[in-house]
Design an enzyme around this catalytic site. Sequence first.
Site, PDB file in Angstrom:
ATOM      1  N   HIS A  29       0.846  -1.223  -0.002  1.00 41.56           N
ATOM      2  CA  HIS A  29       0.011  -0.146  -0.013  1.00 41.56           C
ATOM      3  C   HIS A  29       0.689   1.275   0.037  1.00 41.56           C
ATOM      4  O   HIS A  29       1.447   1.560   1.095  1.00 41.56           O
ATOM      5  CB  HIS A  29      -0.956  -0.136   1.327  1.00 41.56           C
ATOM      6  CG  HIS A  29      -1.824  -1.063   1.123  1.00 41.56           C
ATOM      7  ND1 HIS A  29      -2.140  -2.109   1.764  1.00 41.56           N
ATOM      8  CD2 HIS A  29      -3.150  -1.249   0.420  1.00 41.56           C
ATOM      9  CE1 HIS A  29      -3.214  -2.759   1.433  1.00 41.56           C
ATOM     10  NE2 HIS A  29      -3.690  -2.312   0.671  1.00 41.56           N
ATOM     11  N   GLU A  79      -9.762  -1.397  -6.516  1.00 42.51           N
ATOM     12  CA  GLU A  79     -10.694  -2.412  -5.830  1.00 42.51           C
ATOM     13  C   GLU A  79     -12.174  -2.215  -5.404  1.00 42.51           C
ATOM     14  O   GLU A  79     -12.283  -1.911  -4.009  1.00 42.51           O
ATOM     15  CB  GLU A  79      -9.980  -3.194  -4.827  1.00 42.51           C
ATOM     16  CG  GLU A  79      -9.129  -2.180  -3.807  1.00 42.51           C
ATOM     17  CD  GLU A  79      -8.441  -3.297  -3.026  1.00 42.51           C
ATOM     18  OE1 GLU A  79      -9.011  -4.410  -2.386  1.00 42.51           O
ATOM     19  OE2 GLU A  79      -7.158  -2.869  -2.576  1.00 42.51           O
TER      20      GLU A  79
END
Length: 297
Positions: free
Chosen positions: A166, A191
């Site tokens: 991330h 996502e």
Amino acid sequence: MDAYAIDCHRQAARIAKDCREWAVQNIRPGVEVRYILESIESTIRDRGAHPGFPAQSSRNHIAAHYCSAPNDELTYQVGDCVKVDLGVHVDGYVADTAASVDLSEDGRWAPLVKASADALAAAIATVGSGVRVGEIGAAIEETIEAAGFQPVRNLTGHGLGRWKVHTPPQIPNYADGSGPELREGMVFAIEPFACNGKGYIRECGRAEVFMMVRPPKKAKGLDRELLKAIESWRGLPIARRYFQNHDEQALEDTIGKLARQGSLMRYPPLVEEEGVMVAQTEHTMYLGPDGVEVLTA
Ligand code: CO
């Protein structure tokens, strides 16, 4: 993004796509969740890569981060709405992808699964250099709401870096202001999560996923061999399942000590309200000089 880095992301993405497709074909009522997750991870290794994070498969109102414990005997059930989310890294460069499977007999979750997939397609159609992440989020929100569902607003897409799952920017699943711009050379994952509830998740239950966030402080009784094994992942997320050849109690002690000193983060399952169904679709993409290349497609 140099040529080597993007080549590694591409290799990782090819393996991730194959594992996702295998999982979608093999997630069936009666099949053990742990079998699916361990099969994904062993396929990744057989192909000369490594898991970018522990394979995860969350059912129904659990949106994310359900990862089997070493002795998990949970099986998929008729009527489940199942997510499978997996990562692959090649020399630290990660690809991240997810899909959802409707295990109902009457196809009742198909529209929900389709809403998350359509939202991802709408998001990808919006991607370009100079586009703000808020515009991506708006495309996701509009698509999911048009289908009669809600996006999960406190889960986001994200950049992908070396040894990092991330990185900035966060890519929201709703119109969250304008936000930073996408730029050429970025690798990132989008996502969308769609649900038939309010669209907010919270942490619930025991964590099986962990991540080193800073170097450990020396502490009495830290198992050196275990610490070496944990640190070999270089800050990528890990699971209890990875350390089954180590003493179980030593693993618990080490996890506890590292968590208390703040060097290890725990990631418990992320859940919507009981009874709500959540579907997710995710691709990793590269914004290159010729536009967006969906690496896990
Ligand atoms: Co992701």
